[in-house]
Design an enzyme around this catalytic site. Structure first.
Site, PDB file in Angstrom:
ATOM      1  N   ASP A 164       9.002  -5.647 -37.550  1.00  0.00           N
ATOM      2  CA  ASP A 164      10.018  -4.636 -37.281  1.00  0.00           C
ATOM      3  C   ASP A 164      10.752  -5.093 -36.019  1.00  0.00           C
ATOM      4  O   ASP A 164      10.192  -5.078 -34.926  1.00  0.00           O
ATOM      5  CB  ASP A 164       9.340  -3.279 -37.075  1.00  0.00           C
ATOM      6  CG  ASP A 164      10.306  -2.195 -36.604  1.00  0.00           C
ATOM      7  OD1 ASP A 164      11.513  -2.467 -36.529  1.00  0.00           O
ATOM      8  OD2 ASP A 164       9.847  -1.079 -36.311  1.00  0.00           O
TER       9      ASP A 164
ATOM     10  N   LYS B 168      -1.857   7.309 -35.261  1.00  0.00           N
ATOM     11  CA  LYS B 168      -2.566   6.717 -34.120  1.00  0.00           C
ATOM     12  C   LYS B 168      -4.043   7.118 -34.100  1.00  0.00           C
ATOM     13  O   LYS B 168      -4.512   7.792 -33.175  1.00  0.00           O
ATOM     14  CB  LYS B 168      -1.881   7.109 -32.806  1.00  0.00           C
ATOM     15  CG  LYS B 168      -0.464   6.569 -32.698  1.00  0.00           C
ATOM     16  CD  LYS B 168       0.202   6.909 -31.385  1.00  0.00           C
ATOM     17  CE  LYS B 168       1.614   6.331 -31.330  1.00  0.00           C
ATOM     18  NZ  LYS B 168       2.324   6.675 -30.088  1.00  0.00           N
TER      19      LYS B 168
ATOM     20  N   ASP C 109      15.956  -2.950 -40.053  1.00  0.00           N
ATOM     21  CA  ASP C 109      15.469  -3.878 -39.031  1.00  0.00           C
ATOM     22  C   ASP C 109      14.148  -4.544 -39.402  1.00  0.00           C
ATOM     23  O   ASP C 109      13.443  -5.063 -38.550  1.00  0.00           O
ATOM     24  CB  ASP C 109      15.342  -3.177 -37.674  1.00  0.00           C
ATOM     25  CG  ASP C 109      14.637  -1.833 -37.763  1.00  0.00           C
ATOM     26  OD1 ASP C 109      14.090  -1.528 -38.836  1.00  0.00           O
ATOM     27  OD2 ASP C 109      14.641  -1.096 -36.762  1.00  0.00           O
TER      28      ASP C 109
END
EC number: 2.7.7.13
Length: 364
Positions: free
Chosen positions: A216, A160, A109
């Protein structure tokens, strides 16, 4: 060279488009999403592509085999009986990948400029086991960040981060030597969380910084943003207009980056663009306004309708004076009656919509 494409599962985030076909077959800029990748791979000499598949494998095989034959690429289908994560499929396809050449691994993707030639040169230059393509993002705290030295050698992966450690993330494009196969067991395994940290610790993993755009294509909003990035990239790198042909009425106005399939028709006094893709055999009737949207194959948009920030699936019929906006997504074979308003509506395939949808809703 060979390549393995991680086709993945049900594509739930891109529903309803993926309820009738696997995600790699969804038309992106008038080609199946995966075909963009296969054409780029074939252009750098890849002659064998292994597809790690699970969902709608027969449908994928039927369509992609035709394209592979045209490109001169051999397709091998590696069917997962159970989900194997992002690394397990490499172990399952080991017999197809074991040779002396490095091979590509791609998430299915990802849309970008696919600088595979430069990636191969970089991989051969550093001579280690693996290369990860990385891309710059504006908000790295939302992602897993790749930390690497100036020469590309990867030191760490930080998930993160709350404090700034870098702004490059994994772009889902890799080159590996066959030695990586010895690291991967035939069971559900994460290449990002289990295999890459091992390789980085032993100094065997390098980062290649992608130039240009990257997306993406996970959710419909990502699809639309990726389409905009793709169209603007093509517009700046290709000579001539994207929207040409005798089927565009002389009174129609084309604004910005617009891609119209030669078999589509655009009626009088339409205003199309910016950032619009109109697919094969689509009929746009008179006075229609479309912006930031894609209309997939064999659909019709009726007179004086307005379509903004939306995706219309295959074989849909949009009536006259319809207004669609704010990431509306129609599955295949949806009928929207005249004068209906749709706002952030997600409509499953084969539905007929005759009443307004004024706020975010899923029409089942």
């Amino acid at each position: 060279m060979k390549a393995l494409i991680l086709v993945g599962g049900y594509g739930t985030r891109l529903r309803p488009l993926t309820l009738t076909q696997p995600k790699p077959l969804v038309e992106f800029a008038n080609k199946p999403m995966m075909l963009h990748q296969m054409e780029a791979l074939a252009a750098v000499g890849v002659d064998t592509v292994v597809l790690a598949v699970s969902y709608r494998a027969e449908q994928l095989e039927a369509e992609m085999t035709v394209h592979a034959d045209r490109l001169g690429v051999k397709l091998i289908f590696s069917l997962e009986e159970e989900p194997l994560g992002t690394a397990g499929p490499l172990a399952l396809a080991r017999k197809h990948l074991e040779d002396d050449d490095p091979f590509f691994v791609l998430n299915s993707d990802v849309i970008c400029d696919f600088p595979f030639k430069q990636m191969v040169e970089f991989h051969k230059q550093h001579g280690k086991e693996g290369t990860i393509a990385v891309t710059k993002v504006e908000e790295p705290s939302k992602y897993g960040v790749v930390v690497f030295k100036e020469d590309g050698k990867i030191d760490d992966f930080v998930e993160k981060p709350q404090e700034y450690v870098g702004n490059k993330i994994n772009a889902g494009l890799y080159i590996f030597n066959s030695a990586i196969l010895d690291r991967i067991p035939l069971k559900p395994t994460s290449i990002e969380k289990e295999i890459f940290p091992q390789m980085a610790t032993s100094g065997n993993l390098y980062a290649y910084v992608l130039p240009g755009f990257w997306m993406d294509v996970g959710q419909p909003k990502d699809f639309l943003k990726g389409m905009s990035l793709f169209l603007n990239h093509v517009q700046t790198t290709r000579t001539g207009a994207l929207a040409t042909g005798s089927n565009i009425h002389g009174t129609a106005t084309i604004r910005g980056s617009v891609l119209v399939d030669p078999s589509a028709t655009v009626g009088e006094n339409c205003v199309i663009g910016p950032d619009v893709v109109i697919g094969p055999r689509v009929q746009i009737e008179g006075g229609v306004r479309i912006q930031h949207s894609t209309i997939l194959s064999d659909s019709t948009v009726g007179n004086y309708s307005w379509v903004s920030g939306s995706i219309i699936g295959r074989e849909c019929h949009i009536g006259s004076w319809v207004r669609m906006e704010n990431v509306c997504v129609l599955g295949d074979d949806v009928v929207v009656k005249d004068e209906v308003y749709l706002n952030e509506a997600s409509v499953l395939p084969h539905k007929v919509i005759a009443v307004n949808v004024p706020s975010k809703d899923i029409i089942m």
